[in-house]
Motif scaffolding. Sequence first.
Motif, PDB file in Angstrom:
ATOM      1  N   LEU A  10      32.159  30.190  29.482  1.00 12.69           N
ATOM      2  CA  LEU A  10      30.757  29.780  29.408  1.00 12.69           C
ATOM      3  C   LEU A  10      30.015  29.999  30.713  1.00 12.69           C
ATOM      4  CD1 LEU A  10      30.929  26.457  27.350  1.00 12.69           C
ATOM      5  CD2 LEU A  10      30.231  28.716  26.581  1.00 12.69           C
ATOM      6  N   PHE A  11      30.663  29.732  31.831  1.00 13.94           N
ATOM      7  CA  PHE A  11      29.974  29.760  33.114  1.00 13.94           C
ATOM      8  C   PHE A  11      30.419  30.935  33.988  1.00 13.94           C
ATOM      9  CE2 PHE A  11      30.204  25.339  31.668  1.00 13.94           C
ATOM     10  CZ  PHE A  11      28.856  25.055  31.576  1.00 13.94           C
ATOM     11  N   GLN A  12      31.067  31.921  33.375  1.00 10.54           N
ATOM     12  CA  GLN A  12      31.437  33.148  34.077  1.00 10.54           C
ATOM     13  C   GLN A  12      31.207  34.316  33.130  1.00 10.54           C
ATOM     14  OE1 GLN A  12      35.401  33.033  35.696  1.00 10.54           O
ATOM     15  NE2 GLN A  12      35.150  30.979  36.543  1.00 10.54           N
ATOM     16  N   PRO A  13      30.689  35.414  33.640  1.00  7.72           N
ATOM     17  CA  PRO A  13      30.434  36.574  32.762  1.00  7.72           C
ATOM     18  C   PRO A  13      31.721  37.341  32.483  1.00  7.72           C
ATOM     19  CG  PRO A  13      29.789  37.093  34.996  1.00  7.72           C
ATOM     20  CD  PRO A  13      30.247  35.661  35.030  1.00  7.72           C
TER      21      PRO A  13
ATOM     22  N   LEU B 224      37.843  38.521  37.765  1.00  5.68           N
ATOM     23  CA  LEU B 224      37.679  37.964  39.109  1.00  5.68           C
ATOM     24  C   LEU B 224      38.908  37.176  39.539  1.00  5.68           C
ATOM     25  CD1 LEU B 224      33.948  36.778  38.984  1.00  5.68           C
ATOM     26  CD2 LEU B 224      34.890  38.844  40.049  1.00  5.68           C
ATOM     27  N   THR B 225      39.491  36.451  38.609  1.00  6.45           N
ATOM     28  CA  THR B 225      40.703  35.686  38.939  1.00  6.45           C
ATOM     29  C   THR B 225      41.850  36.629  39.267  1.00  6.45           C
ATOM     30  OG1 THR B 225      40.001  33.916  37.450  1.00  6.45           O
ATOM     31  CG2 THR B 225      42.299  33.941  38.100  1.00  6.45           C
ATOM     32  N   TYR B 226      41.955  37.714  38.487  1.00  6.79           N
ATOM     33  CA  TYR B 226      43.016  38.687  38.749  1.00  6.79           C
ATOM     34  C   TYR B 226      42.853  39.300  40.136  1.00  6.79           C
ATOM     35  CZ  TYR B 226      45.270  43.232  38.820  1.00  6.79           C
ATOM     36  OH  TYR B 226      46.006  44.329  39.201  1.00  6.79           O
ATOM     37  N   LYS B 227      41.642  39.713  40.471  1.00  5.72           N
ATOM     38  CA  LYS B 227      41.415  40.339  41.775  1.00  5.72           C
ATOM     39  C   LYS B 227      41.679  39.348  42.905  1.00  5.72           C
ATOM     40  CE  LYS B 227      38.047  43.715  40.092  1.00  5.72           C
ATOM     41  NZ  LYS B 227      36.649  44.210  40.169  1.00  5.72           N
TER      42      LYS B 227
END
Length: 767
Positions: A449-452, A624-627
């Motif tokens: 919801l709060f991340q694209p 983003l979490t992976y990076k």
Amino acid sequence: MDVLAGSIDVRDLLSAPDLDDPSTPLSAPDLRLLIDRLHLRSVHIQRAALQYALSHRRDLAAALSRSSRAAASSASAASALSAALSALSSHPPLDAEIRSLARDILSAREELAERREALGVVAAVSALHARLRAAREGIRAGRVVEAAEAVRDLKCCLSSVCEEGGGSGGSEGEPAVFGFLRKEWTDCFDELQAVLVKIVDNSVKFEPEKGRVIVSSKLAGGEGIGVELDVALRAMEIVDVLDYGMAKIADLMIKHVMVPAISNSSVVVSVEVLNQEAVEKPEAILNVVPSLESQDYQDGSALYSRLIEIIKFICKFICLENRSFVHCFGKLTWSRISNLIITHFLSKAVPDVASKLIDFEDIIRCTIEFETKLKDMIFISTDAKEEKLSQFVHDVEVHFASRKRSEILAKARNILVQYDYPDRPITEEGLMQVSSAVGYSSEYVADLLFQPEKCYISKSATQLMKLVHETLKDACLSSTRVAKEFYHAARDALLLYKAIVPVKLGKQLDSVSQVAINVYNDFLYLSQEILGLAFEYRADFPSGLQKDAVFVDMGPTFYQIAEDILEKQIQLVISSLKEAIDSADGFENTHQSQQYEAAKFSVEQVIFILEKVHIMWEPYMPALTYKRSMRITLDYVFSRITKDMLLLDDMAAEETLQLQRLIHLMLENLSSLFESFIAKVDGKDKVLNHMLWAQLDEMLPSLRKFRKLADLFDMPLKSITEAWESGELIHCGFTSNEVVNFIKAVFTDSPLRKECLWRIGSSSAST
């Protein structure tokens, strides 16, 4: 006689001043003077006494006469007493005769008292019998109220007479007359009760085949005397048999009126009021007849209206609007009426889905209004125990909500206990972002919801959130009380995930695994979904729940758990990488074949671990979490290897070539991993070009330093010095000490090396 009062003081007769002194003797003249004065005083006293006697002669004579008579009476009494004593002593049987006479007198008095008491009891018994006979005559004459009062009073009188007469209410030794009186009273009471019941029964006629109840106010009683219904009911109340007298009417009213009126929705209730002045003719008729039109109870207003009409008929024409009669009739019938309403209406009206519970509010309102009207009519008391229907409708709502809450939590528990996550093989050729994955079920691809971004979540998390959304939607369609239960059920279902999944998958979370990444994604997804629940549903919640509904307190907790899981996975990977790098023994003596092979094997292990993590993380983690996670991991690897190589001293030329070869080996084998850091990589750019390396260097500063270290192994001393002076090495993350140590380890001591080291030192001092 005042002269004789007091005493004579000799000192007053003498003139000597010292008479008080006992040692002073009296002289002869004093003594003669004293004698003369005493003589004069005595003469004076004699004259005074004579004068007093003469003046009180009569009084003295009367006193002497009375004394003489008293003496004579005493002598006479003494003589009589002496004669009586003499007579007693001469006739011994006289005292026995006196005692016998006294006993006869006492016995006669006791017998007289008993006869008087018996006469009183006989009179009382006679009066009671006369009153009983009068009461029976009153019953036959139709004076049932007077007869009832007489029967009530006679019961108390009979008890008191029996006690006075020595009876004990049926003891074996009591007089037979008391048993006779009790039997007479019982017969009179039974006769009165039978007459009253007959009057009531004849006043209310049931015609079930016609669906009618006919009520008459006057009917023929005993001996053809007309007795009104209200008179008969008052008489019943006086003798405390109102419950008994109305019991049959109440039973028939339930059987022939209430049952069809409640169980059958296709009936019509009507009341006909006839000529009230006509004797032996019906006053009112209650009709409960079938109808061709079926009436839907819906909120119960039609049913309750029908019952109110029936109860009004009972109150007005049977109980004659007497509060005591109405309350008695209600006490006899309300329990069965309420059970019929619950069985045939309320229990069937209970909704089976939450969306219809809001409609049940109308039934609750109508039910409460119905009982309130009955209280106003005194048909039921104000005691809360009488509110059976209200208690049922309120309990139905609570029980429904509690049952649904238990069902929701049971479903949530089953979902989580059978934790299911996607387990499909992913090959290197199939690596791609979840958003474009081919063959992935869109059911498990969730938008944050709060991340694209999107992430791949477990089947259990998907089912759990689906259950939570369904529960909150039901809450929006429910009353406040039920909505609160649904709201708490939704919260508890989410908390079950936190309580069950980490414990159930504890072993997988303690190792590097795909399951751990799925759990991380679940917690991340749930944390954001939780934060959005209040915004999504609060406006639709019932007003009583809108201010109390809070989910924001749970979101940070779930997010923190997700971060803890991710951090633990990263630390586990770093621990494995550290172990692999440690096996290279600091990359020393790589010019030796055995040491080089060990270092190469260590690098290959690092590459294998990184590729495994790459394959495991990239398809499932948000981009983003992976990076971020891979950046931390690679930064550790490059920093650690660079540090170990820079710590080497006195490296041979062949050793530098081997170290450079190891660096190139790692960079070449991690190309696919590096590509995952770039937003878009075209097919023609599979081989990393200068622009892509520049992007990677910006994202991974340790990679820039690692790559530059490989270049340093080929660079001459002057070039290294110039690179330092230009700031290139500083930009890559090298320090002056690292550059100095590297030069000392690679290049032998020479004037050029000293000059370069001096230049590097000077440049460092100036900066």
